[in-house]
Motif scaffolding. Sequence first.
Motif, mmCIF file in Angstrom:
data_model
loop_
_atom_site.group_PDB
_atom_site.id
_atom_site.type_symbol
_atom_site.label_atom_id
_atom_site.label_comp_id
_atom_site.label_asym_id
_atom_site.label_seq_id
_atom_site.Cartn_x
_atom_site.Cartn_y
_atom_site.Cartn_z
ATOM 1 N N VAL A 2 0.837 -1.180 0.000
ATOM 2 C CA VAL A 2 0.000 0.000 0.000
ATOM 3 C C VAL A 2 0.884 1.246 0.000
ATOM 4 C CG1 VAL A 2 -1.655 1.305 1.335
ATOM 5 C CG2 VAL A 2 -1.879 -1.175 1.175
ATOM 6 N N GLN A 3 0.627 2.109 -0.951
ATOM 7 C CA GLN A 3 1.481 3.274 -1.064
ATOM 8 C C GLN A 3 0.719 4.453 -1.657
ATOM 9 O OE1 GLN A 3 4.974 2.495 -3.431
ATOM 10 N NE2 GLN A 3 6.185 4.059 -2.401
ATOM 11 N N LEU A 4 0.981 5.625 -1.103
ATOM 12 C CA LEU A 4 0.500 6.884 -1.670
ATOM 13 C C LEU A 4 1.719 7.689 -2.071
ATOM 14 C CD1 LEU A 4 -2.306 8.126 0.763
ATOM 15 C CD2 LEU A 4 -2.605 7.412 -1.603
ATOM 16 N N VAL A 5 1.684 8.241 -3.256
ATOM 17 C CA VAL A 5 2.824 9.005 -3.740
ATOM 18 C C VAL A 5 2.343 10.351 -4.255
ATOM 19 C CG1 VAL A 5 4.732 9.107 -5.362
ATOM 20 C CG2 VAL A 5 4.081 6.915 -4.347
ATOM 21 N N GLU A 6 2.908 11.404 -3.694
ATOM 22 C CA GLU A 6 2.604 12.761 -4.157
ATOM 23 C C GLU A 6 3.658 13.199 -5.177
ATOM 24 O OE1 GLU A 6 1.648 12.610 0.318
ATOM 25 O OE2 GLU A 6 3.267 11.980 -1.028
ATOM 26 N N GLN A 39 2.614 21.281 5.630
ATOM 27 C CA GLN A 39 3.355 21.689 6.813
ATOM 28 C C GLN A 39 4.453 22.644 6.400
ATOM 29 O OE1 GLN A 39 4.919 18.522 9.286
ATOM 30 N NE2 GLN A 39 4.968 19.892 11.052
ATOM 31 N N ALA A 40 4.323 23.861 6.853
ATOM 32 C CA ALA A 40 5.327 24.877 6.578
ATOM 33 C C ALA A 40 6.416 24.789 7.634
ATOM 34 C CB ALA A 40 4.688 26.260 6.589
ATOM 35 N N PRO A 41 7.611 25.285 7.318
ATOM 36 C CA PRO A 41 8.708 25.238 8.288
ATOM 37 C C PRO A 41 8.323 25.898 9.603
ATOM 38 C CG PRO A 41 9.522 25.861 6.128
ATOM 39 C CD PRO A 41 8.032 25.857 6.039
ATOM 40 N N GLY A 42 8.532 25.180 10.686
ATOM 41 C CA GLY A 42 8.249 25.734 12.000
ATOM 42 C C GLY A 42 6.790 25.785 12.377
ATOM 43 N N LYS A 43 5.933 25.221 11.531
ATOM 44 C CA LYS A 43 4.494 25.248 11.820
ATOM 45 C C LYS A 43 3.930 23.843 11.895
ATOM 46 C CE LYS A 43 3.526 29.789 9.807
ATOM 47 N NZ LYS A 43 2.638 30.544 8.898
ATOM 48 N N GLU A 44 2.745 23.752 12.467
ATOM 49 C CA GLU A 44 2.084 22.459 12.545
ATOM 50 C C GLU A 44 1.486 22.091 11.194
ATOM 51 O OE1 GLU A 44 0.681 22.503 17.237
ATOM 52 O OE2 GLU A 44 -0.796 22.417 15.627
ATOM 53 N N ARG A 45 1.337 20.799 10.990
ATOM 54 C CA ARG A 45 0.675 20.320 9.782
ATOM 55 C C ARG A 45 -0.783 20.750 9.835
ATOM 56 N NH1 ARG A 45 1.538 14.257 9.105
ATOM 57 N NH2 ARG A 45 3.020 14.649 7.416
ATOM 58 N N VAL A 93 5.606 21.594 2.713
ATOM 59 C CA VAL A 93 5.546 20.223 2.212
ATOM 60 C C VAL A 93 4.081 19.813 2.204
ATOM 61 C CG1 VAL A 93 6.168 17.824 2.605
ATOM 62 C CG2 VAL A 93 7.842 19.639 3.045
ATOM 63 N N TYR A 94 3.622 19.376 1.053
ATOM 64 C CA TYR A 94 2.225 18.970 0.884
ATOM 65 C C TYR A 94 2.156 17.452 0.819
ATOM 66 C CZ TYR A 94 0.844 23.772 -0.145
ATOM 67 O OH TYR A 94 0.592 25.120 -0.054
ATOM 68 N N ASP A 95 1.226 16.883 1.589
ATOM 69 C CA ASP A 95 1.031 15.454 1.483
ATOM 70 C C ASP A 95 -0.454 15.113 1.518
ATOM 71 O OD1 ASP A 95 2.546 14.881 4.772
ATOM 72 O OD2 ASP A 95 0.764 16.003 4.196
ATOM 73 N N CYS A 96 -0.740 13.914 1.071
ATOM 74 C CA CYS A 96 -2.125 13.467 1.012
ATOM 75 C C CYS A 96 -2.306 12.279 1.951
ATOM 76 C CB CYS A 96 -2.538 13.092 -0.404
ATOM 77 S SG CYS A 96 -1.561 11.798 -1.184
ATOM 78 N N ALA A 97 -3.527 12.090 2.347
ATOM 79 C CA ALA A 97 -3.837 11.014 3.274
ATOM 80 C C ALA A 97 -5.254 10.530 3.032
ATOM 81 C CB ALA A 97 -3.670 11.486 4.712
ATOM 82 N N ASP A 113 -5.624 7.623 7.781
ATOM 83 C CA ASP A 113 -5.173 6.227 7.776
ATOM 84 C C ASP A 113 -3.819 6.055 7.093
ATOM 85 O OD1 ASP A 113 -8.617 5.399 7.233
ATOM 86 O OD2 ASP A 113 -7.487 5.363 9.111
ATOM 87 N N TYR A 114 -3.772 6.315 5.801
ATOM 88 C CA TYR A 114 -2.521 6.166 5.066
ATOM 89 C C TYR A 114 -2.025 7.533 4.610
ATOM 90 C CZ TYR A 114 -3.541 1.184 4.820
ATOM 91 O OH TYR A 114 -3.812 -0.117 5.129
ATOM 92 N N TRP A 115 -0.697 7.660 4.585
ATOM 93 C CA TRP A 115 -0.060 8.919 4.193
ATOM 94 C C TRP A 115 0.955 8.693 3.090
ATOM 95 C CZ3 TRP A 115 -0.986 13.756 6.293
ATOM 96 C CH2 TRP A 115 -1.769 13.785 7.450
ATOM 97 N N GLY A 116 1.108 9.717 2.267
ATOM 98 C CA GLY A 116 2.232 9.732 1.360
ATOM 99 C C GLY A 116 3.413 10.385 2.050
ATOM 100 N N LYS A 117 4.506 10.557 1.301
ATOM 101 C CA LYS A 117 5.718 11.114 1.893
ATOM 102 C C LYS A 117 5.861 12.600 1.656
ATOM 103 C CE LYS A 117 8.348 6.829 1.977
ATOM 104 N NZ LYS A 117 9.602 6.131 1.596
#
Length: 125
Positions: A2-6, A39-45, A93-97, A113-117
């Motif tokens: 199982v894999q998610l890729v952005e 998630q921006a540098p120094g900030k929460e996702r 950094v943008y990711d999907c889940a 549940d699942y996340w990309g990198k």
Amino acid sequence: QVQLVESGGGVVQPGGSLRLSCSASGFTLDDLAIAWFRQAPGKEREGISCIGSTDGSAVYIDSVKGRFTISRDNAKNTVYLQMNKLKPEDTAVYDCATRIRCGSTWHRPDRMDYWGKGTLVTVSS
């Protein structure tokens, strides 16, 4: 597996556009809601958008409404995030889940549940 890729991140000038893709392998996205986070540098996702599985309905946070559009192509097992009128504060950094449905807690990273990198988006002149 199982894999998610952005993909689709990069460097763009303010006012420019990018389209991010979130592709799945090892499972189908058809019956799942997909959310984009950043998630921006120094900030929460933070959750920025979610698209449902059944009717493709979408939700956005206020800061991206009217600029970002989430969509899905189930035939390609891919969800997209079209980002227009980008601002320096969109740098992250943008990711999907995935989750079963968007619901009221789609914006909470701990409910996915699942996340990309992730893929890096830099908005800079």
